[in-house]
Write a protein that holds these residues in place. Structure first.
Motif, PDB file in Angstrom:
ATOM      1  N   ASP A 143       0.818  -1.213   0.000  1.00  0.00           N
ATOM      2  CA  ASP A 143       0.000   0.000   0.000  1.00  0.00           C
ATOM      3  C   ASP A 143       0.852   1.264   0.000  1.00  0.00           C
ATOM      4  OD1 ASP A 143      -2.315  -1.480  -0.058  1.00  0.00           O
ATOM      5  OD2 ASP A 143      -2.777  -1.204   2.072  1.00  0.00           O
ATOM      6  N   GLU A 144       1.882   1.283   0.813  1.00  0.00           N
ATOM      7  CA  GLU A 144       2.754   2.464   0.835  1.00  0.00           C
ATOM      8  C   GLU A 144       3.390   2.689  -0.532  1.00  0.00           C
ATOM      9  OE1 GLU A 144       4.443   2.917   5.377  1.00  0.00           O
ATOM     10  OE2 GLU A 144       5.601   1.688   3.977  1.00  0.00           O
ATOM     11  N   GLU A 145       3.917   1.617  -1.121  1.00  0.00           N
ATOM     12  CA  GLU A 145       4.631   1.736  -2.384  1.00  0.00           C
ATOM     13  C   GLU A 145       3.706   2.090  -3.543  1.00  0.00           C
ATOM     14  OE1 GLU A 145       6.967  -1.874  -2.758  1.00  0.00           O
ATOM     15  OE2 GLU A 145       7.980  -1.467  -0.845  1.00  0.00           O
ATOM     16  N   LYS A 146       2.470   1.609  -3.489  1.00  0.00           N
ATOM     17  CA  LYS A 146       1.541   1.843  -4.589  1.00  0.00           C
ATOM     18  C   LYS A 146       0.808   3.187  -4.478  1.00  0.00           C
ATOM     19  CE  LYS A 146      -2.195  -0.439  -7.102  1.00  0.00           C
ATOM     20  NZ  LYS A 146      -3.030  -1.634  -7.197  1.00  0.00           N
ATOM     21  N   TYR A 147       0.424   3.578  -3.270  1.00  0.00           N
ATOM     22  CA  TYR A 147      -0.444   4.744  -3.119  1.00  0.00           C
ATOM     23  C   TYR A 147       0.218   5.967  -2.473  1.00  0.00           C
ATOM     24  CZ  TYR A 147      -3.909   1.162  -4.021  1.00  0.00           C
ATOM     25  OH  TYR A 147      -4.619   0.125  -4.578  1.00  0.00           O
ATOM     26  N   LEU A 148       1.179   5.731  -1.593  1.00  0.00           N
ATOM     27  CA  LEU A 148       1.732   6.841  -0.826  1.00  0.00           C
ATOM     28  C   LEU A 148       3.005   7.413  -1.440  1.00  0.00           C
ATOM     29  CD1 LEU A 148       0.361   7.836   1.670  1.00  0.00           C
ATOM     30  CD2 LEU A 148       2.028   6.618   3.045  1.00  0.00           C
ATOM     31  N   PHE A 149       3.964   6.561  -1.708  1.00  0.00           N
ATOM     32  CA  PHE A 149       5.253   7.037  -2.198  1.00  0.00           C
ATOM     33  C   PHE A 149       5.160   7.801  -3.517  1.00  0.00           C
ATOM     34  CE2 PHE A 149       7.720   3.458   0.223  1.00  0.00           C
ATOM     35  CZ  PHE A 149       7.276   3.973   1.423  1.00  0.00           C
ATOM     36  N   PRO A 150       4.269   7.412  -4.444  1.00  0.00           N
ATOM     37  CA  PRO A 150       4.175   8.154  -5.714  1.00  0.00           C
ATOM     38  C   PRO A 150       3.720   9.620  -5.541  1.00  0.00           C
ATOM     39  CG  PRO A 150       3.225   5.983  -5.972  1.00  0.00           C
ATOM     40  CD  PRO A 150       3.478   6.172  -4.501  1.00  0.00           C
ATOM     41  N   ILE A 151       3.247   9.981  -4.383  1.00  0.00           N
ATOM     42  CA  ILE A 151       2.856  11.373  -4.147  1.00  0.00           C
ATOM     43  C   ILE A 151       4.078  12.287  -4.247  1.00  0.00           C
ATOM     44  CG2 ILE A 151       2.009  12.980  -2.371  1.00  0.00           C
ATOM     45  CD1 ILE A 151       0.037  10.738  -1.533  1.00  0.00           C
TER      46      ILE A 151
ATOM     47  N   ASP B  18       9.619  11.192  -8.365  1.00  0.00           N
ATOM     48  CA  ASP B  18      10.227   9.879  -8.614  1.00  0.00           C
ATOM     49  C   ASP B  18      11.566   9.658  -7.920  1.00  0.00           C
ATOM     50  OD1 ASP B  18       8.127   8.989 -10.096  1.00  0.00           O
ATOM     51  OD2 ASP B  18       9.037   9.449 -12.035  1.00  0.00           O
ATOM     52  N   ASP B  19      12.421  10.655  -7.936  1.00  0.00           N
ATOM     53  CA  ASP B  19      13.766  10.457  -7.391  1.00  0.00           C
ATOM     54  C   ASP B  19      13.920  11.042  -5.984  1.00  0.00           C
ATOM     55  OD1 ASP B  19      13.511  13.070  -8.192  1.00  0.00           O
ATOM     56  OD2 ASP B  19      15.483  13.178  -9.160  1.00  0.00           O
ATOM     57  N   ASN B  20      12.837  11.118  -5.253  1.00  0.00           N
ATOM     58  CA  ASN B  20      12.883  11.665  -3.902  1.00  0.00           C
ATOM     59  C   ASN B  20      13.756  10.780  -3.011  1.00  0.00           C
ATOM     60  OD1 ASN B  20      11.797  11.748  -0.983  1.00  0.00           O
ATOM     61  ND2 ASN B  20      11.036  13.641  -1.913  1.00  0.00           N
ATOM     62  N   GLU B  21      14.715  11.392  -2.348  1.00  0.00           N
ATOM     63  CA  GLU B  21      15.664  10.620  -1.538  1.00  0.00           C
ATOM     64  C   GLU B  21      14.995   9.941  -0.340  1.00  0.00           C
ATOM     65  OE1 GLU B  21      17.798  13.897   1.329  1.00  0.00           O
ATOM     66  OE2 GLU B  21      18.347  13.918  -0.791  1.00  0.00           O
TER      67      GLU B  21
ATOM     68  N   GLU C 109       6.426  14.678   5.211  1.00  0.00           N
ATOM     69  CA  GLU C 109       6.712  15.251   3.895  1.00  0.00           C
ATOM     70  C   GLU C 109       5.564  14.960   2.928  1.00  0.00           C
ATOM     71  OE1 GLU C 109       8.781  17.703   1.539  1.00  0.00           O
ATOM     72  OE2 GLU C 109       9.256  17.259   3.628  1.00  0.00           O
ATOM     73  N   ILE C 110       5.085  13.738   2.931  1.00  0.00           N
ATOM     74  CA  ILE C 110       3.972  13.361   2.058  1.00  0.00           C
ATOM     75  C   ILE C 110       2.734  14.180   2.415  1.00  0.00           C
ATOM     76  CG2 ILE C 110       2.335  11.487   1.549  1.00  0.00           C
ATOM     77  CD1 ILE C 110       4.823   9.579   1.710  1.00  0.00           C
ATOM     78  N   GLN C 111       2.474  14.303   3.687  1.00  0.00           N
ATOM     79  CA  GLN C 111       1.309  15.051   4.163  1.00  0.00           C
ATOM     80  C   GLN C 111       1.376  16.518   3.731  1.00  0.00           C
ATOM     81  OE1 GLN C 111      -0.306  13.779   8.092  1.00  0.00           O
ATOM     82  NE2 GLN C 111       0.174  15.873   8.669  1.00  0.00           N
ATOM     83  N   LYS C 112       2.594  17.071   3.668  1.00  0.00           N
ATOM     84  CA  LYS C 112       2.770  18.479   3.267  1.00  0.00           C
ATOM     85  C   LYS C 112       2.432  18.718   1.803  1.00  0.00           C
ATOM     86  CE  LYS C 112       6.893  19.280   5.361  1.00  0.00           C
ATOM     87  NZ  LYS C 112       8.234  19.857   5.424  1.00  0.00           N
TER      88      LYS C 112
END
Length: 154
Positions: A61-69, A72-75, A122-125
């Motif tokens: 779920d994190e990899e599919k829905y959250l991280f793409p927010i 792409d190259d976010n450290e 960071e994602i929430q921001k």
């Protein structure tokens, strides 16, 4: 000593944060198992169960829905993905279970704290309201896993 304020988590991310809480409990249970000299086989069985019921779906779920927010190259995302790969290897390592479970206990705990304190903030921001609504919609029906049948940590 300065008291830290609790993180104000957007309601869409709260189910994932709740799952993080269960991950921290998992690490605590392993620590208890080690301190009580519980047989490795029992703790290994619990780790395998926890991986299948909690970690695999959570990482997916994190990899599919959250991280793409994030871009792409976010450290921070790259670090989280690298840690996910490492944790998966530890969960699946049967060659040296004691070493793997010890590492797993420490590394999962550190990984969760990184995601909660840094990555999720960071994602929430940067997440749009539409992205957060989609995450909330997907995670609305998350059911709690059944309790594990061998509470060796008690």
């Amino acid at each position: 000593m300065e008291k830290k304020k609790p993180i104000k988590r957007h309601k869409a991310l709260q189910p994932l944060s709740r799952q993080h809480h269960f991950g921290l409990l998992f690490s605590w249970k392993l620590r208890k198992g080690f301190s009580k000299n519980i047989e490795m086989e029992r703790m290994q069985k619990y780790a395998k169960w926890f991986y299948e019921h909690e970690i695999k779906p959570h990482f997916k779920d994190e990899e599919k829905y959250l991280f793409p927010i994030l871009e792409d190259d976010n450290e921070l995302v790259e670090r989280a993905l690298k840690e996910h790969r490492r944790l998966k290897r530890l969960f699946n390592d049967t060659k040296n279970p004691e070493k793997s479970l010890n590492n797993l206990e420490e590394e999962l705990d550190a990984h969760i704290r990184f995601e909660e304190r840094i990555l999720f903030n960071e994602i929430q921001k940067v997440a749009t309201e539409a992205q957060l609504e989609k995450i909330e919609e997907i995670h609305n029906g998350i059911e709690k896993s059944p309790d594990y049948h061998d509470p060796f940590w008690e």
